[in-house]
Design a protein around this motif. Structure first.
Motif, PDB file in Angstrom:
ATOM      1  N   GLY A  68       0.764  -1.151  -0.011  1.00 30.95           N
ATOM      2  CA  GLY A  68      -0.240  -0.083   0.027  1.00 30.95           C
ATOM      3  C   GLY A  68       0.983   1.197   0.075  1.00 30.95           C
ATOM      4  N   PRO A  69       1.781   1.717   0.829  1.00 29.85           N
ATOM      5  CA  PRO A  69       2.512   2.629   1.009  1.00 29.85           C
ATOM      6  C   PRO A  69       3.542   2.810  -0.296  1.00 29.85           C
ATOM      7  N   ILE A  70       4.064   1.575  -1.071  1.00 33.45           N
ATOM      8  CA  ILE A  70       4.748   1.752  -1.894  1.00 33.45           C
ATOM      9  C   ILE A  70       4.073   2.080  -3.108  1.00 33.45           C
ATOM     10  N   GLN A  71       2.845   2.082  -3.185  1.00 33.13           N
ATOM     11  CA  GLN A  71       1.977   2.644  -4.104  1.00 33.13           C
ATOM     12  C   GLN A  71       1.402   3.970  -3.761  1.00 33.13           C
ATOM     13  N   GLY A  72       1.150   4.271  -2.421  1.00 30.20           N
ATOM     14  CA  GLY A  72       0.676   5.426  -2.095  1.00 30.20           C
ATOM     15  C   GLY A  72       1.613   6.682  -2.105  1.00 30.20           C
ATOM     16  N   ILE A  73       2.939   6.277  -1.991  1.00 31.36           N
ATOM     17  CA  ILE A  73       3.918   7.353  -2.023  1.00 31.36           C
ATOM     18  C   ILE A  73       4.035   8.056  -3.283  1.00 31.36           C
ATOM     19  N   CYS A 250      -3.824  -0.383   5.203  1.00 33.76           N
ATOM     20  CA  CYS A 250      -3.640  -0.927   6.582  1.00 33.76           C
ATOM     21  C   CYS A 250      -2.601  -0.110   7.358  1.00 33.76           C
ATOM     22  N   GLY A 251      -1.951   0.776   6.731  1.00 30.50           N
ATOM     23  CA  GLY A 251      -0.954   1.420   7.715  1.00 30.50           C
ATOM     24  C   GLY A 251      -1.694   2.564   8.245  1.00 30.50           C
ATOM     25  N   ILE A 252      -3.001   2.974   7.775  1.00 30.10           N
ATOM     26  CA  ILE A 252      -3.673   3.844   8.218  1.00 30.10           C
ATOM     27  C   ILE A 252      -4.862   3.525   8.916  1.00 30.10           C
TER      28      ILE A 252
END
Length: 495
Positions: A68-73, A250-252
């Motif tokens: 998720g964060p790899i795409q979200g960044i 999931c990180g949020i």
């Protein structure tokens, strides 16, 4: 890198303050927990505090806080601020109250919590929705670790017609079956400390490497289009709201987590362990998300990996091996593989428990546990074969998984809100209502516009999302007050 550091400060300082506030609002005490009052040697088993915390972390942290964060960044450095704020007031609060209410109510699973604090219609819909999500989680968390292991650890091609692909899937499948059926302290309680050590090496190693190697991270006050990666353009073109909040997930916040905290509510020795076990472990997941967001941005900015959301899995290997070298990179990759596996097994365990409780199937018998698990695993296998055999199968699977994962949290926020009304905590109902309203807006807007949804133009989708959020808050306040009045009236009659 300053923005990244500011985000970490927000995460840990905010968690310390808001986590303590959540604990004060709930009010844990010294009453006997279900691990003792209902001890059965299978699911209700007293376990040490550190072990419960570690198991809960591994249960909730799948591939979401990495992919998720790899795409979200790609949306830019705003992610370093959005992730920690959402985590402390949304995700960690959601996990804490879900777990603690289930704990206090006798170790109930989430379907029973929803049934107690809503009505039959909501409960029935939740049961179906939650069961479908857990099946998707089981399939996704066989597919992703299996493919990462095949292509980046063993060097296979990961193709649908390769025997090696299905052998690796099969090994994960067998482990899931064992972990789903056997008593929780016999498999999960013993093997998770090993998994935890690998996970910590992976996350901490990447975190230290970001600073040692001086990864170039874009600051929030910089020109987001100044480098080779056009974060500003991506932000403008891809609708940060709601896409970012569905992507990072999931990180949020993750609705899936409530099904996992409910499992741990049956193994806790004391209510006072709840803040560490539930709230703080979600904060650790937020830290993992922050680390992988920074690692991905670093390799994107260095030109070591193409900044492309569809290449998120490949980015994992680049980050690990560039920061930790060939050997350390492999160990870190194992940590990444561990995350989804340790979420997939307990997702299917939660599904078994939920179905068993709903159908009143006794789970003390190994034969009955195996029979129920067999049906569940056949369904997971069907989804997995579809996702692997269809050219766009996994993308379809992941999109539905991400959306349904966030949508599930709305039921938990509903139950927490009603619980606060019924227990005299009315002045604190804003705690679940704010993130509940926000994610109603996010999930409804997304599905209204998405290709997997209703294809409504963005303006119409936003209007529908706002209306849905307003209705969610209004109905919950009305229903919560109604339930509170009914309970007060019954208490008066008894007195």
């Amino acid at each position: 890198m300053i923005t990244f550091i500011i985000g970490l400060v927000i995460l840990f300082v905010g968690a310390a303050l808001y986590g303590k506030f959540c604990e004060k609002v709930f009010g844990p005490d010294d009453r006997k927990t279900p691990a003792y009052t209902k001890e059965d040697g299978v699911d209700y088993v007293p376990m040490r505090g550190w072990k419960n915390s570690l198991i809960n972390l591994l249960n909730i942290a799948g591939t979401g806080p990495i992919l998720g964060p790899i795409q979200g960044i790609l949306f830019g450095p705003i992610a370093f601020i959005t992730i920690p704020i959402g985590n402390i007031i949304g995700g960690a609060m959601h996990d804490y109250f879900s777990g603690m209410i289930c704990l206090r109510d006798g170790g109930t699973q989430m379907p029973d919590m929803i049934r107690k604090y809503s009505n039959r219609g909501v409960y029935t819909f939740y049961q179906i929705f939650c069961s479908l999500l857990l099946l998707l989680v089981g399939a996704v968390f066989i597919y992703t670790p299996g493919d990462i292991a095949a292509t980046q650890v063993f060097g296979f091609d990961g193709a649908v017609d390769s025997v090696s692909t299905w052998v690796i899937y099969g090994v994960i499948f067998v482990y899931y079956l064992i972990a789903t059926v056997f008593p929780i302290d016999k498999i999960i309680g013993r093997i998770y400390p090993i998994f935890g050590a690998i996970l910590l090496f992976s996350a901490v190693g990447v975190f230290i490497g970001i600073f040692v190697l001086g990864f170039p991270l874009t600051e929030i006050w910089d020109n987001w289009n100044a480098g080779s990666v056009l974060y500003g353009d991506y932000f403008s073109a891809n609708h940060f709201i709601p896409i970012f909040f569905i992507t990072v997930a999931c990180g949020i916040l993750s609705g899936f987590h409530s099904t996992q905290t409910a499992i741990i509510s049956r193994t806790m020795k004391s209510e006072k362990q709840g803040r560490m076990t539930f709230y703080n472990m979600m904060v650790v997941e937020g830290f993992i998300a922050m680390v992988w967001a920074a690692g991905a941005m670093g390799v994107y900015n260095l030109g070591l990996q193409e900044a492309n959301a569809s290449l998120a899995t490949a980015t994992i290997g680049v980050v690990c091996k560039h920061i930790l070298g060939p050997v350390g990179g492999i160990i870190a990759l194992l940590g990444v593989i561990v995350l989804p596996i340790t979420s997939g097994d307990t997702a299917l365990r939660a599904l078994r428990l939920a179905v068993a409780d709903g159908l009143h199937i006794d789970q003390k018998s190994t034969k009955k546990r195996l029979g129920l698990a067999a049906v569940i695993f056949v369904l997971v296998a069907v989804i997995l074969v579809f996702a692997k055999s269809n050219a766009d199968g996994f993308n379809i699977l992941w999109r539905y998984f991400a959306w349904s994962n966030q949508s599930l949290s709305l039921f938990a926020f509903l139950a927490i809100t009603v619980w606060m009304f019924e227990t005299g905590r009315t002045k604190f109902v804003w705690m679940p209502l704010i993130p509940g309203a926000w994610y109603t807006f996010v999930t409804v807007t997304y599905i209204a516009n998405a290709q997997i949804g209703f294809h409504i133009p963005w303006l119409g989708a936003y209007i529908i999302g706002v209306a849905a959020a307003a209705a969610y808050v209004a109905v919950l306040i009305w229903y919560g007050k109604k339930r509170s009045a009914i309970k007060a009236k019954r208490a008066g009659k008894v007195a």
